[in-house]
Enzyme design. Sequence first.
Site, PDB file in Angstrom:
ATOM      1  N   ASP A  23       0.777  -1.200   0.046  1.00 55.54           N
ATOM      2  CA  ASP A  23      -0.196  -0.099  -0.058  1.00 55.54           C
ATOM      3  C   ASP A  23       0.740   1.522  -0.245  1.00 55.54           C
ATOM      4  OD1 ASP A  23      -2.088  -1.857   0.239  1.00 55.54           O
ATOM      5  OD2 ASP A  23      -2.077  -1.580   2.661  1.00 55.54           O
ATOM      6  N   GLU A 190     -11.244   0.963  -3.802  1.00 53.71           N
ATOM      7  CA  GLU A 190     -10.615   1.330  -2.822  1.00 53.71           C
ATOM      8  C   GLU A 190      -9.363   2.188  -3.356  1.00 53.71           C
ATOM      9  OE1 GLU A 190      -9.509  -2.471  -1.015  1.00 53.71           O
ATOM     10  OE2 GLU A 190      -8.161  -2.907  -2.527  1.00 53.71           O
TER      11      GLU A 190
END
Length: 514
Positions: A23, A190
């Site tokens: 991420d 997302e």
Amino acid sequence: MTSATSTTRVDYPNPLIPGFNPDPSVVRVGDDFYIVTSTFEYLPGIPVYHSTDFVEWTQIGNVATRMDQLGVEDVTTGGGVWAPTIRHRDGVFYVIVTIAMGRGCIVFTATDPAGPWSDGTVIDGVGGIDPDLAWDDDGTAIVTFSGLMTTGADLGAHHGVQQVRVDLEAGRALEGPRSLWSGTGLKFPEAPHLYHRGDYWYLMIAEGGTERGHGVSIARGTSPYGPFEGFEANPILSARSTSRPIQNTGHGDLVETPDGGTSIVLLGMRPRGMTQAFSALGRETFVSRIDWVDDWPVAQPIDLRPRPGAIEYDITFHDLEGGHTLDDGWLAIRQEPGHVAKFDVDGRLVITGDGSTLDDPRPQFVGRRQLHQTARFATTVDVTQGTGGLAVRYDEDHHYEIEATGGPEATVVVARARLASLVQEWSVMLPGGPVELIIDAVPPKGDGFGPAMMTSDRVLLRARVGDQAVTLADVDGRYLSAETAASFTGRVVGLYATTGRVAFAGLRYRGSED
């Protein structure tokens, strides 16, 4: 973002930051670049990596060094620190992040990205995950996030990509969430990021799930609040249904690189085996070039460009202003490394067992990320007053360890493999004295097409006392991979104690991409 041109584009290393570093988010400040990544149940949380050339990266600190900044002591495995975003404005660095199943949406600030960072301000009215931080033309802070609910009565619901204006100082949303463009219809929209470039505001998201279907899609509009028009060539980046060596590519962030171009920093995995099935190191940080065509970003496929040669280090726990310290790369599980590891007068790292084991959510363990596909970790340990050893961990249900206990006359060494509800052990009696414990991750041996070649690697658990050496176990590495363990992290290898006082002389590492 501003546009940039260049006649020479650099092929940056891939992985850009290896090992458990999912991420990623990136920010450029002048000629300096900073990347932060997720840490889930581990502390310290949110490593900060720095580079001036986008080639060599050094960890300069962590955003959260204290438990009270995160509150992850009781989060379930897979919860905790999810998807930080790093940004810079008016001399201040901001990291906004979700503490899933914990404190919620938090903003940390610092004037020096190496720290110290603030205690963190909870932003009331921002639910969901993967928050992004931007500012509109009037200077109002905007948080754009994925509406996946991880707590409360709405647990498990997904409301798509949402957005609110916020007061960062007061820690509150200024309005209720509004829905934005949420992709092409693939699952789990997302990781939104909002950018202003030229005449457009761009909304980039991940969709398709963080597994093999992961991808990056983008939309644009003339306002940061929408409406947004999706790009007809979405997803602009995905490795799904290909045999590329880097899979699960998604969760990207854009940056203008030193060569004058635009790149996307994103997560990916390096699955191994005959069918590319198992990724031992989990989700790592990669980079790829972006070309702008008709004001749309076009991403290039991600090439594998590992740094050549082997990397070695020998951590002999060092002196710092008269005391001993662990550097920023050490991790503990749901607690601070300094609460687990102390130092004796000889400079050895000492861990005192409390009866917990690696099966427990908060073991007495400190470790480091495995950074290479082929790797060796080794330590020399004194177990005359306790029991402990060397372990490679994915989570409390998936770990391998080699453990010693003994006295001056004899040492008992046990190798253990925990695979969910299955446990297997191997043991040997060795002479007394300091014992060297070794964990090797090596490529599988075999030819052709068969079960032996399906796995990611083999993990060897070894011990040595003096001239007497033994390999206790040769276990399949696929069970400590992202696909099998299904945790969001990666392999962390380190030192632990279960009972008594165990002293470690250091930690030695050698890694390569063989």
